[in-house]
Structures are given as structure tokens and as C-alpha cells.
Design an enzyme around this catalytic site. Structure first.
Site, PDB file in Angstrom:
ATOM      1  N   TRP A   1      -1.081  -6.834   8.710  1.00 38.59           N
ATOM      2  CA  TRP A   1      -1.972  -7.763   8.003  1.00 38.59           C
ATOM      3  C   TRP A   1      -1.447  -9.196   7.996  1.00 38.59           C
ATOM      4  O   TRP A   1      -2.111 -10.087   7.479  1.00 38.59           O
ATOM      5  CB  TRP A   1      -2.173  -7.304   6.558  1.00 38.59           C
TER       6      TRP A   1
ATOM      7  N   GLU B   1      -4.686  -6.042   0.545  1.00 38.34           N
ATOM      8  CA  GLU B   1      -4.244  -6.375  -0.809  1.00 38.34           C
ATOM      9  C   GLU B   1      -4.393  -5.208  -1.766  1.00 38.34           C
ATOM     10  O   GLU B   1      -3.521  -4.961  -2.599  1.00 38.34           O
ATOM     11  CB  GLU B   1      -5.012  -7.590  -1.350  1.00 38.34           C
TER      12      GLU B   1
ATOM     13  N   GLN C   1       0.883  -2.256  -6.219  1.00 39.63           N
ATOM     14  CA  GLN C   1       1.886  -1.291  -6.685  1.00 39.63           C
ATOM     15  C   GLN C   1       2.361  -0.379  -5.570  1.00 39.63           C
ATOM     16  O   GLN C   1       2.707   0.772  -5.810  1.00 39.63           O
ATOM     17  CB  GLN C   1       1.310  -0.455  -7.832  1.00 39.63           C
ATOM     18  N   THR C   2       2.323  -0.881  -4.363  1.00 38.42           N
ATOM     19  CA  THR C   2       2.678  -0.055  -3.209  1.00 38.42           C
ATOM     20  C   THR C   2       3.515  -0.881  -2.244  1.00 38.42           C
ATOM     21  O   THR C   2       3.173  -2.023  -1.955  1.00 38.42           O
ATOM     22  CB  THR C   2       1.413   0.448  -2.501  1.00 38.42           C
TER      23      THR C   2
ATOM     24  N   GLY D   1      -1.985   7.486  -3.732  1.00 43.71           N
ATOM     25  CA  GLY D   1      -1.912   7.291  -5.181  1.00 43.71           C
ATOM     26  C   GLY D   1      -2.868   6.238  -5.692  1.00 43.71           C
ATOM     27  O   GLY D   1      -3.481   5.499  -4.908  1.00 43.71           O
ATOM     28  N   TYR D   2      -3.008   6.189  -7.000  1.00 43.88           N
ATOM     29  CA  TYR D   2      -3.946   5.254  -7.651  1.00 43.88           C
ATOM     30  C   TYR D   2      -5.312   5.315  -6.971  1.00 43.88           C
ATOM     31  O   TYR D   2      -5.800   4.340  -6.407  1.00 43.88           O
ATOM     32  CB  TYR D   2      -3.409   3.823  -7.616  1.00 43.88           C
TER      33      TYR D   2
ATOM     34  N   TYR E   1      -4.603 -11.285  -9.566  1.00 48.74           N
ATOM     35  CA  TYR E   1      -3.709 -11.368  -8.418  1.00 48.74           C
ATOM     36  C   TYR E   1      -4.492 -11.307  -7.107  1.00 48.74           C
ATOM     37  O   TYR E   1      -4.359 -12.175  -6.229  1.00 48.74           O
ATOM     38  CB  TYR E   1      -2.653 -10.252  -8.426  1.00 48.74           C
TER      39      TYR E   1
ATOM     40  N   ASP F   1       2.495 -11.975  -8.862  1.00 51.56           N
ATOM     41  CA  ASP F   1       2.784 -10.544  -8.809  1.00 51.56           C
ATOM     42  C   ASP F   1       4.227 -10.334  -9.263  1.00 51.56           C
ATOM     43  O   ASP F   1       4.885 -11.255  -9.738  1.00 51.56           O
ATOM     44  CB  ASP F   1       2.557 -10.009  -7.393  1.00 51.56           C
TER      45      ASP F   1
END
Length: 357
Positions: free
Chosen positions: A24, A37, A42-43, A81-82, A120, A138
DNA sequence: AATCCGGGGCT
DNA sequence: AGCCCAGGATT
């Protein structure tokens, strides 16, 4: 204190000589920036890399994403996740088709209205794709600014968040918002890491408050409530027929390691031992004759950083315990107890007991 | 303002 | 075992 202008200049310079290789990087398609993004929320980059490539391959455009089934999107997200992120992507893709006529929103404010895009991500997408002058905040930015400027503010509060956004924007290089935002986050990830940052090779060490004041590991501050563990330790004052006291050295990897203690039973819940049989039920460390009696000698609490120790003291009146206590215990004369290191929670108790005699 | 969401990497 | 991560939504 370093000026924003100098900071940006050195930061962008650092960025050029420390390129990162991810799919990216340098991407200008707002759709792909958006996907990256959200994946990177959180990754870690390394973890999200393959997911990004698979996702873009399977859903190359907003329309492709909007037309996909939620199941197929979640399948692409499997293991990351998430998962609300994936469902929100689907929701937002349909929003873009309907409310924005399929044109990807450009402004920070419009981006914020999309589900799954917060402050963010809105700043990141608008600055990366359109060079909009919005500073990203962040975990990296919070860490870098905290340390550089000595900001003792907790980002995880409403007021702290506002303050960090304000400071971050005051340092933002508005002419090069996208490159600056990329650079400060990369800097936080590669140089100014959470633990053991590479200060010896840092271009800002002379300007860094935390480095100059030797408090790198204190910043950023986090007042996160630590989960307090309550422990209930029941200590038994055992005297044998010779008038000696049973003690035991703590060997487990735990608080008070290598210190001495009285025979003890630890419970996770608050309770009180009222009879010999209840004690014998709870431990196999000591056994007593039938005519023994247990007497409560009071209690106290000691607070440690992550734990709260509730100590209860019992005195055991007994006649024949010598052969019924495990060998890791030893018996010492009361006057010799001072030769052993007890934690405060016990030494205070023992002093009282001995002085009363 | 606090809580939840998840898996992985690190010490 | 905890802390942290290119956070955001929900309560």
C-alpha cells in the site's frame, strides 16, 4: 523544543532513507488506501500484508465490494480479528454507492460519516489520497510526540485525545501532509518503538525530552486501570511441643520470592477458616490432632502494584503436630525469627505476637 | 468515560 | 502474563 519546521524537515529526510516495502506504500487509489487503513487498525503491517493483497484481488473496487455478500467478505477477513471492520467495510461501500453516487468521498468530514472510519482513518485517507492537511493520531504518533515533547497526557481520555490532535496538527507539515503522516508513523514503528527504542541512532535524540531526561520508558503515560488481583492468604502460627515456630521459604515465582513465611493457605475468594477440618480440607501441608483448636488472630491488607493481598492470621493450639507437617517447613525458636526475612505483612504480625509474650 | 472487539508479536 | 498494535462503535 524542536520547531515544527525543523521536525518535519528531518522527519521527511529520515523517511527517504528508511523506506518500507508494503503493497500500500505510495498507493493513490482512495479505495485501496481505505482498505489498507482499515486492515491496519490495531494490526501490524506484517500481519495485514497478505490480507490486503487478497482483499484487493477479490474486491478491486468499491462496487465489487458493495455487490459482494457479507459472507464472502468475512471469509476474506477470516483470522484477522475485529470482524466488525469487515462488516463495516461492506456497509460503507454500499453507502458510497448510494449516498455519494459511487464517488469516493474526499473530505475529512465526509469520510467520518462512513461506518468504520474514525478520526484516525479519515485523516489518513484524506491526507494520503488528497494531501489534505489533517494530522493522523495513532499509537505511533502519540508515542513519538509524548517522548519528543515530554507530554504527560493520557491519550485514552477525551481531553487527552483532543490535546494530542491539537499538538499533532500544530506539528503537521501542511504542504506535505501525506508524506509527513506516513513518515511520523513509520518513525514510530521503526525507530521510536514502544519498548527499547533505538535512541542511539535517532536523529532527534538531542531534541527529545524523554531521551534527555532519561524517561523514555515512562512515556507515553497510560493511566489505564490495571486489573487488580485480590489474593487471600491465611497464615497459621504453629507452635510445636518445644515451643518452636513453623516457617517456610517461598520458592515459587511469585511475590516475595525467597522470603520466609508462616504455613499458609491461599484462596482466591474471601473466606475464613473456622475449624481444623476446614483447614485440613484446604491443604495437605499440615495435619493436626483432634483436640487442636484454631483461633483467629486478626487480618490486614497490603496493596501492591497489581495485587491486593488480604492476610488473615490464625493461631493453632495443638499438642502433636511435629510429625504431621511437611518437610519443607522448619521449626525455629521465636527469638530466632529475626534472622529470617519475612515480608512486611508477616513481620509486623510476628513482632506483635512475640512482644505480647 | 468505560467497555468491547481478536489475533499476533514481544518481553 | 501483560502490553502493544496505522482504532472505532457501543453503552
Amino acid at each position: 523544543m524542536i520547531t515544527p519546521k525543523t521536525f518535519s524537515k528531518k522527519l521527511l529526510q529520515w523517511s527517504k532513507s528508511n523506506p518500507r516495502d508494503y503493497p500500500w506504500i505510495g498507493e493513490k487509489d482512495p479505495y485501496k488506501i481505505w482498505i489498507s487503513e482499515v486492515i491496519l487498525q490495531q494490526t501490524r503491517s506484517e500481519q495485514g500484508k497478505n490480507y490486503y493483497e487478497n482483499f484487493i484481488k477479490k474486491f478491486p473496487t468499491v462496487r465489487a465490494l458493495a455487490d459482494a455478500t457479507e459472507d464472502s467478505i468475512l471469509h476474506c477477513w477470516k483470522g484477522l480479528g475485529y470482524y466488525s471492520r469487515a462488516r463495516n467495510l461492506h456497509h460503507a461501500a454500499k453507502t458510497i454507492l448510494v449516498k455519494f453516487q459511487g464517488k469516493f468521498p474526499k473530505s475529512y468530514e465526509e469520510l467520518l460519516t462512513l461506518k468504520g472510519i474514525g478520526e484516525y482513518s479519515a485523516a489518513a485517507i484524506s491526507s494520503f489520497a488528497y494531501n489534505s492537511p489533517k494530522a493522523v493520531v495513532d499509537g505511533n504518533v502519540v508515542r513519538v510526540l509524548s517522548r519528543m515533547l515530554g507530554m504527560e497526557i493520557d491519550f485514552h481520555t477525551s481531553a487527552g485525545k483532543l490535546k494530542f490532535i491539537e499538538i499533532a496538527n500544530s506539528y503537521l507539515d501542511k504542504e506535505n501532509a501525506g508524506a509527513y503522516n506516513q513518515a511520523i508513523m513509520n518513525f514510530g514503528a521503526v525507530q521510536c518503538m514502544p519498548r527499547q527504542p533505538d535512541c542511539l541512532n535517532c536523529i532527534f535524540s538531542q531534541n527529545c525530552f524523554a531521551y534527555q531526561n532519561n524517561c523514555i520508558d515512562k512515556l507515553p503515560v497510560r493511566n489505564k486501570k490495571i486489573t487488580l488481583k485480590r489474593r487471600y492468604i491465611h497464615y497459621f502460627y504453629l507452635v510445636n511441643s518445644k515451643g518452636e515456630i513453623a516457617i517456610h521459604q517461598r520458592v515459587k515465582k511469585d511475590i516475595w520470592q525467597k522470603l520466609y513465611e508462616l504455613p499458609a493457605i491461599e484462596t482466591s475468594k474471601k473466606m475464613e477458616f473456622k475449624s481444623i477440618s476446614s483447614i485440613e480440607k484446604a491443604t495437605d501441608l499440615f495435619r493436626f490432632s483432634r483436640n487442636s483448636r484454631v483461633e483467629n488472630y486478626g487480618k490486614t491488607v497490603q496493596k501492591l502494584s497489581h495485587q491486593e493481598i488480604h492476610a488473615s492470621y490464625y493461631c493453632l493450639k495443638t499438642t502433636h503436630i511435629d510429625s504431621k507437617i511437611k518437610p519443607e517447613f522448619c521449626f525455629v525458636k521465636p527469638e530466632n525469627l529475626v534472622n529470617f526475612a519475612f515480608p512486611k505483612i508477616l513481620s509486623t504480625f510476628l513482632e506483635n505476637i512475640i512482644n505480647k509474650k
